[in-house]
Design a protein around this motif. Sequence first.
Motif, PDB file in Angstrom:
ATOM      1  N   SER A  47       0.848  -1.188   0.000  1.00  0.00           N
ATOM      2  CA  SER A  47       0.000   0.000   0.000  1.00  0.00           C
ATOM      3  C   SER A  47       0.879   1.232   0.000  1.00  0.00           C
ATOM      4  O   SER A  47       1.830   1.331   0.776  1.00  0.00           O
ATOM      5  N   SER A  96      -2.476  -0.834  -3.935  1.00  0.00           N
ATOM      6  CA  SER A  96      -3.172  -1.288  -2.739  1.00  0.00           C
ATOM      7  C   SER A  96      -3.539  -2.746  -2.957  1.00  0.00           C
ATOM      8  O   SER A  96      -4.675  -3.067  -3.300  1.00  0.00           O
ATOM      9  N   HIS A 126      -5.704   6.662   2.156  1.00  0.00           N
ATOM     10  CA  HIS A 126      -5.928   7.008   3.566  1.00  0.00           C
ATOM     11  C   HIS A 126      -7.194   6.352   4.093  1.00  0.00           C
ATOM     12  O   HIS A 126      -7.185   5.759   5.182  1.00  0.00           O
ATOM     13  N   GLU A 147      -8.629   3.678   3.021  1.00  0.00           N
ATOM     14  CA  GLU A 147      -8.402   2.234   3.139  1.00  0.00           C
ATOM     15  C   GLU A 147      -7.535   1.909   4.353  1.00  0.00           C
ATOM     16  O   GLU A 147      -7.772   0.900   5.044  1.00  0.00           O
ATOM     17  N   TYR A 148      -6.565   2.748   4.626  1.00  0.00           N
ATOM     18  CA  TYR A 148      -5.694   2.557   5.788  1.00  0.00           C
ATOM     19  C   TYR A 148      -6.504   2.646   7.081  1.00  0.00           C
ATOM     20  O   TYR A 148      -6.372   1.791   7.979  1.00  0.00           O
ATOM     21  N   ASP A 162      -8.751  -0.454   7.404  1.00  0.00           N
ATOM     22  CA  ASP A 162      -8.016  -1.639   7.866  1.00  0.00           C
ATOM     23  C   ASP A 162      -7.654  -1.535   9.345  1.00  0.00           C
ATOM     24  O   ASP A 162      -7.660  -2.543  10.066  1.00  0.00           O
ATOM     25  N   GLN A 163      -7.345  -0.328   9.807  1.00  0.00           N
ATOM     26  CA  GLN A 163      -7.088  -0.141  11.240  1.00  0.00           C
ATOM     27  C   GLN A 163      -8.338  -0.471  12.054  1.00  0.00           C
ATOM     28  O   GLN A 163      -8.252  -1.175  13.073  1.00  0.00           O
ATOM     29  N   PRO A 167      -2.519  -2.537   9.745  1.00  0.00           N
ATOM     30  CA  PRO A 167      -1.839  -2.266   8.479  1.00  0.00           C
ATOM     31  C   PRO A 167      -0.582  -1.421   8.675  1.00  0.00           C
ATOM     32  O   PRO A 167      -0.491  -0.621   9.612  1.00  0.00           O
ATOM     33  N   LEU A 172       1.914   1.640   7.518  1.00  0.00           N
ATOM     34  CA  LEU A 172       1.689   2.952   6.950  1.00  0.00           C
ATOM     35  C   LEU A 172       1.941   2.906   5.445  1.00  0.00           C
ATOM     36  O   LEU A 172       2.948   2.349   4.997  1.00  0.00           O
ATOM     37  N   PRO A 173       1.023   3.422   4.632  1.00  0.00           N
ATOM     38  CA  PRO A 173       1.259   3.439   3.186  1.00  0.00           C
ATOM     39  C   PRO A 173       2.594   4.094   2.837  1.00  0.00           C
ATOM     40  O   PRO A 173       2.941   5.150   3.379  1.00  0.00           O
ATOM     41  N   GLU A 208       0.779  10.493   9.386  1.00  0.00           N
ATOM     42  CA  GLU A 208      -0.588  10.219   8.942  1.00  0.00           C
ATOM     43  C   GLU A 208      -1.579  11.305   9.325  1.00  0.00           C
ATOM     44  O   GLU A 208      -2.731  11.277   8.870  1.00  0.00           O
TER      45      GLU A 208
END
Length: 308
Positions: A165, A192, A244, A246-247, A250-251, A257, A259-260, A269
């Motif tokens: 990601s 992603s 962001h 999606e991050y 997932d959290q 997850p 960090l992208p 972030e």
Amino acid sequence: MPIRIPDALPAVDVLRSENIFVMPESKAMHQDIRPLKVLILNLMPKKIETETQLMRLLSNTPLQVDVELVRVDARASKNTPKEHLDEFYQDFDRVKSQKWDGFIITGAPLGTVPFEDVYYWDKFVEIVEWSKHNVTSTLFLCWAAQAALNVIYGLKKQSHEQKHSGVFEHQTFNQQHPLVRGFDDFFQAPLSRYAKFCPEQIAAQTDLNIFANSAEAGVYLAATTDCRQVYITGHPEYDFDTLHDEYVRDQNEGLAPKLPINYYPNDDETQTPRASWRSHGNLLYSNWLNYCVYQQTPYDLDQLGRTE
């Protein structure tokens, strides 16, 4: 779009030697033009967001494009209102009797699910096989790219333990090809996915041409010689904040997850991410529509596939 200039102008031969499409006046005078028919099979959860992103890219061209949205069936969606789906989407079975200039099959959040466990896998296989004979060019995105490689070439599913990601740097190859015309030597693109796209495997087990690759994340862009099938393993259509969202998702789902990569300023972030891939995404879709669809599709779509 092609440039239209007098047949005898010296620039004609020069531009053609540079692989730039030139249409002589004599041909342009007899050219029939009609809107392109593009089908989108939207497999993403947030369908309204995805359809908006894709149509934004499809609109960045002088070509007139008629878009039709489809789904695999009438099953309810958790993230899209039923009213929206019923009004704007058709089931695939209602459009499969038609021919189409272009077809886009989106990704889906199925990176860790075996293909045979996807509830619509049989329908997906049917659709990919159908597209070979009923579409001028099909664009497979992310999960759809991995799944189509399995259907068409028998490539087994390979996955990373952690999701790739973030925004990754990719190198462009074969830059004289129309699909990557105008690309920089290196460009940024958002990914992603869990899927692996190993260049050695694709080179050895398919007849695809690889046009972009990341040393860190593998093949990004590949296509058949005739561009009837084009594979994009990332998401050039994403908005600046999609990774962001999606991050955070997932959290909230307890997936812990990472960090992208190369996404948030200073890897913080709390800061607003900046899109560094928009120009590449617009160019890729413009090239696909112009060179893989518009320049290749017959005026009479009923003629598509008759010589196969």
